[in-house]
Write a protein that holds these residues in place. Structure first.
Motif: not given
Length: 202
Positions: A178-189
């Protein structure tokens, strides 16, 4: 006839006294924990079911819906047996004793605030905990910092950056899946998008 209650952990008596909304054992007068005899007492037959979004209690033995208090005095109570947690293996204990960090050489001081270390935290936990230990994605924390979810999230993203810097992105995805940064961005957006939709509708 006395109601069927759980046995007192001190003297095995099932008799009770209620004083000032507190429960005491009638035989040894020891105070019992709050909710010791309530209906959510892990009876094997007590089920919580849902119908049209509403939860209700159901007895699988009597095959009927229960009202609050119906479990009191039931003679067919059968309590669930819980297994003890599996003991830590000697191999795992040895790995944990040799934990190191790629972030710091001083494992006795909290990396976030400088207080004395109380815990060693694996930055990427869960099923990837052993991988974090293997690659040194471990940081020393005091208890206050360890219990702070924002600090843990910050070090999760720091661990991803550090691993990619040392070993590369492809290996990170192969090991941690998993890419945790991309997951964080998806949640934020996703949160921003939902909030703008709500504002437009109102």
């Amino acid at each position: 006839m006395d109601e069927k209650y759980q046995k007192c952990p001190h003297c095995d008596s099932t008799r009770r006294i209620y004083l000032n909304n507190k429960i005491y054992c009638r035989k040894c007068y020891s105070k019992l924990p709050k909710g010791f005899d309530n209906m959510f007492n892990k009876c094997e037959h007590l089920k919580i079911r849902t119908k049209k979004g509403k939860k209700y209690l159901y007895c699988s033995l009597q095959k009927k819906i229960l009202e609050k208090g119906d479990c009191y005095g039931c003679e067919n109570k059968k309590f669930k047996k819980y297994k003890h947690l599996k003991k830590q293996s000697s191999n795992q204990r040895r790995k944990e004793s040799k934990r190191f960090s790629v972030f710091t050489n001083d494992m006795e001081i909290c990396i976030e605030c400088g207080n004395p270390k109380e815990d060693k935290h694996e930055c990427i936990g869960g099923s990837n905990r052993s991988n974090s230990i293997k690659y040194g994605l471990v940081v020393p924390f005091c208890r206050r910092c360890h219990n702070n979810p924002k600090i843990r999230k910050k070090w999760l993203l720091n661990a991803q950056d550090k691993f990619i810097e040392l070993h590369g992105y492809n290996l990170f995805i192969k090991i941690f899946k998993m890419d945790f940064k991309k997951k964080q961005e998806r949640l934020l957006y996703g949160n921003i998008y939902n909030s703008t939709l709500n504002n437009n509708n109102s």
